[in-house]
Design an enzyme around this catalytic site. Structure first.
Site, short mmCIF file in Angstrom:
data_model
loop_
_atom_site.label_atom_id
_atom_site.label_comp_id
_atom_site.label_asym_id
_atom_site.label_seq_id
_atom_site.Cartn_x
_atom_site.Cartn_y
_atom_site.Cartn_z
N HIS A 18 0.13 -12.47 79.18
CA HIS A 18 0.11 -12.93 80.57
C HIS A 18 1.37 -12.52 81.35
CE1 HIS A 18 -3.57 -15.16 79.89
NE2 HIS A 18 -3.04 -15.62 78.77
N LYS B 245 30.09 -26.40 67.19
CA LYS B 245 29.15 -26.99 66.23
C LYS B 245 28.52 -28.25 66.79
CE LYS B 245 26.96 -27.36 62.44
NZ LYS B 245 25.74 -26.54 62.43
N CYS C 264 29.18 -34.98 49.05
CA CYS C 264 30.56 -35.42 49.00
C CYS C 264 31.35 -34.46 48.12
CB CYS C 264 30.65 -36.81 48.40
SG CYS C 264 29.49 -37.95 49.16
N GLU D 282 22.25 -16.11 68.84
CA GLU D 282 23.54 -16.73 68.54
C GLU D 282 24.43 -15.87 67.66
OE1 GLU D 282 23.31 -21.32 67.66
OE2 GLU D 282 21.73 -20.28 66.61
N ARG E 223 33.36 -30.52 52.51
CA ARG E 223 32.11 -31.08 51.99
C ARG E 223 31.80 -32.45 52.59
NH1 ARG E 223 30.49 -28.63 47.13
NH2 ARG E 223 29.29 -30.47 46.61
N ASN F 111 28.74 -38.03 43.50
CA ASN F 111 28.19 -37.15 44.52
C ASN F 111 26.71 -37.00 44.23
OD1 ASN F 111 27.60 -35.14 46.39
ND2 ASN F 111 28.29 -33.51 45.03
N GLY F 112 25.86 -37.33 45.20
CA GLY F 112 24.42 -37.21 44.98
C GLY F 112 23.70 -38.43 45.53
N LYS G 290 18.29 -17.92 66.74
CA LYS G 290 19.23 -17.52 65.68
C LYS G 290 19.78 -16.12 65.94
CE LYS G 290 20.20 -20.46 64.08
NZ LYS G 290 19.63 -21.77 64.22
N TRP H 50 30.79 -37.97 52.39
CA TRP H 50 29.86 -37.64 53.47
C TRP H 50 28.74 -38.65 53.29
CZ3 TRP H 50 29.15 -34.73 57.75
CH2 TRP H 50 27.84 -34.53 58.19
N GLU I 145 12.85 -20.54 67.30
CA GLU I 145 14.05 -20.75 66.48
C GLU I 145 14.59 -19.40 65.97
OE1 GLU I 145 16.25 -22.75 65.90
OE2 GLU I 145 17.09 -22.32 63.93
C1 F6R Z 1 21.73 -23.64 66.92
C2 F6R Z 1 22.43 -24.90 66.94
C3 F6R Z 1 22.33 -25.74 68.17
C4 F6R Z 1 22.12 -27.21 67.81
C5 F6R Z 1 22.12 -28.08 69.07
C6 F6R Z 1 21.83 -29.53 68.75
O1 F6R Z 1 21.92 -22.94 65.73
O2 F6R Z 1 23.08 -25.27 66.00
O3 F6R Z 1 21.30 -25.29 68.99
O4 F6R Z 1 20.90 -27.32 67.13
O5 F6R Z 1 23.36 -27.98 69.72
O6 F6R Z 1 22.75 -30.05 67.87
P1 F6R Z 1 22.47 -31.37 67.06
O7 F6R Z 1 21.33 -31.12 66.15
O8 F6R Z 1 23.75 -31.65 66.34
O9 F6R Z 1 22.14 -32.42 68.06
#
Ligand code: F6R
Length: 609
Positions: A504, A604, A2, A488, A28, A99-100, A485, A75, A481
């Site tokens: 293979h 996001k 928060c 992206e 935040r 906050n915490g 990364k 949050w 993963e």
């Molecule tokens: C990759 C990324 C996306 C999310 C995916 C699922 O860096 O951020 O692949 O992981 O869209 O999102 P959530 O976890 O919010 O369901």
């Protein structure tokens, strides 16, 4: 995570200062906000669900005519976003923002209820207000705060007011950030400097276990042991945006560096090492049903899907429960076989991903027990699942998920121990896993010491158009993963692949212009991984190896570049191995001049199918 703000001074517009501060801290967390302002010994509290503008509509004339106050943008961690759960929390004449996480709030709450205290929220924070109020019966404000500090355990930054001592504000810090701004007309304190720099560039950074007593003219810092502490004032050299990023160039980098605390927050108060037990409050209601579960299906997307794959390995090996992981977007378009002995776990940072939500609804429809591992409290997935575990990682601003991932893995370790101990996992094994999990925040920190080497490697490999990311067993999902990364953030084409499967077919791609990042920690499949490295080298491919500390010299004979990670249990290596891969992607993206916080074509939270 928060945001909190406090103001005390000679200026007559505390309300204004606090609202402005909250707006700057909204990144935040922003599910609700609240403010308590004082005029003389009269306090006035306002709360609203949603963003700070909603609160602003309510505060009216109290923007001015007030010389002191506290404010909070939330949050949620304990209790859904609602007016009653919004801060400030009050008991008697005590008001505070927090906050915490207060780890032992349940036991304190029970004691206080027996003493006649009436609680109005579901939060852990409210307990502190009642505790200070209780101690205020026989003590002054400062003594009551000191007494309460003896009882609370956890992470907290608190700013507190008492109507009995209206010329005083007290703040404490322990494992949650708090900065004091020293302005000409008074003091502004906040979770970070972004809420301060418009008033002053003179700041004091508090350390853990420090308490500050403010009056409108002065402040005094003491340790929790009661000793006076001299603090040096520093000059801020950040602009607004830099302050939100706490000096990091991007949110993504800041969030990568927040992982030690994201892991610590995910496990805080949830581990009883001596009994080898994970204590998961969110699963209490379904504990008996979970004892009967015969199968687990994990549904998730993107990074959360990769976390699910690691979970599959952990849950099968240590909890002995057959587990499958499904792309949520595929789940409901085939005929998933779900019954009431199946637990369907949704992993989602946002809790709003449309595919994951649809999969959970389908699983529910088929009679499965649905669980969520979700970061955003009160989100749709959190609300619609039968039970769940929150991450407590705080908001993730960078579009590419980093700290949410390591936090998801930490929760999956806790879940494995929880379910394993319900079955045949031994006490010794439970203790071993949990005590090692406890050490991970420090071990992640150690990886950051190798930052220069990781940056050098990233710079060296950004010129390539395609790469392999390879791993085996626990680190196959980390290869996926890592590849996600780098795709992206730096728009380099990358394939995340099981290292044993490469021969293979995909090995045909290897040549001098197609390098591979290989996860090669000293684990049970290390020798096999070495063979994969040799196969690549024999075809002229370059290799970056991620290996366990102490193995660098040996692996150098095989790899072109090496990054070390600390030693840990095999099942926990993913939590360490992913960190250099996040940094590689970050530095490659920066080197190529891309906006790493907002990669092209991405959002996001993907709330459409
Ligand atoms: C990759 C990324 C996306 C999310 C995916 C699922 O860096 O951020 O692949 O992981 O869209 O999102 P959530 O976890 O919010 O369901």
């Amino acid at each position: 995570m928060c945001g909190i703000v406090g103001y005390i001074g000679k200026d007559n517009n505390a309300g204004e200062v606090l609202l402005e501060g909250l707006k700057r801290l909204e990144y935040r967390g922003y599910d609700s906000a609240g403010i308590c302002v004082m005029s003389g010994n009269k306090s006035k509290t306002f709360k609203a669900v949603g963003k700070v503008v909603e609160l602003e509509k309510k505060i009216g004339k109290y923007r001015t005519d007030t010389t002191m106050g506290i404010a909070h943008t939330r949050w949620a961690t304990h209790g859904k976003p609602s007016v009653k759960n919004a801060h400030p929390h009050s008991s008697g004449k005590i008001h505070l923002v927090h906050n915490g996480i207060i780890e032992n709030y349940q036991e304190l709450k029970e004691k206080l209820i027996k003493k006649g205290h009436k609680f109005s929220s579901e939060t852990d924070s409210e307990v502190v207000a009642h505790l200070i109020d209780e101690y205020s019966n026989k003590n002054d404000f400062e003594q009551a705060v000191f007494a309460a500090l003896q009882d609370i355990r956890g992470a907290y930054a608190l700013v507190m007011l008492s109507e009995d001592e209206p010329e005083k504000m007290i703040a404490v810090r322990n494992s949650s950030p708090l900065v004091i701004g020293v302005a000409d007309d008074g003091f502004v304190l906040a979770s970070d400097a972004s809420a301060i720099i418009q008033h002053t560039d003179k700041v004091v950074y508090l350390d853990d276990e420090e308490l500050v007593i403010f009056t409108p003219e002065t402040y005094k810092v003491k340790t929790f042991a009661g000793r006076n502490k001299y603090k040096k004032e520093q000059t801020l050299e950040w602009n607004d945006e830099q302050a939100q990023k706490e000096g990091y160039k991007h949110f993504m980098l800041k969030e990568i560096f927040e992982q030690p605390s994201a892991v610590a927050d995910a496990i805080r108060g949830r581990i009883i090492v001596k009994d080898g037990l994970a204590k998961l409050g969110g699963l209490v209601d379904v504990e008996d049903k979970l004892r009967d579960i015969k199968r687990i299906v994990i549904v998730s997307c993107g990074t959360s899907y990769c976390a699910g794959l690691v979970g599959e390995y952990m849950l099968e090996e240590y909890a002995g429960i057959p587990t499958e992981v499904e792309y949520a977007s595929e789940f409901r378009y085939r005929k998933p076989l779900i019954d009431k002995k199946t637990a369907v776990i949704a992993i989602s940072q946002s809790g709003e991903t449309a595919d994951t939500l649809a999969a959970i609804r389908e699983a529910k429809n088929k009679g499965g027990l649905t669980l969520g591992i979700v970061n955003a409290v009160g989100s749709t997935i959190a609300r619609e699942t039968d039970a769940g575990i929150y991450n407590h990682a705080g908001p993730e601003v960078g579009v590419a998920s980093t700290k949410a991932f390591t936090s998801q893995l930490s929760i999956l370790v806790l879940l494995t121990v929880f379910l394993g101990r319900q079955r045949d996992m031994s006490l010794t094994m439970g203790k071993k896993i949990l005590s090692e999990l406890n050490k991970l925040p420090k071990k992640i920190d150690e990886i950051f010491e190798d930052g220069k080497n990781i940056k050098r490697i990233a710079n060296k490999y950004t010129k390539y158009e395609s790469m392999f990311y390879l791993g085996r067993k626990y680190n196959f999902p980390i290869a996926m993963e890592g590849a996600l990364k780098i795709k992206e953030i730096s728009y380099i084409h990358a394939e995340g692949y099981p290292s044993g499967e490469m021969k293979h077919g995909p090995i045909a791609l290897i040549d001098k212009d197609f390098p591979s990042v290989i996860l090669a920690p000293k684990d049970s499949v290390y020798d096999k991984t070495l063979s994969a490295i040799e196969e690549i080298k024999a075809r002229g491919g370059k290799v970056v190896a991620i290996t366990t500390v102490g193995n660098e010299e040996k692996i150098k004979k095989h790899a072109n570049d090496v990054i070390e990670i600390p030693k840990t249990l095999e099942m926990l290596t993913p939590l360490l191995a992913v960190v250099p891969l996040q940094l590689l992607a970050y530095y490659a993206g920066v080197k190529k001049g891309f906006d790493v916080d907002k990669p092209r074509n991405l959002a996001k939270s993907v709330t459409v199918e």
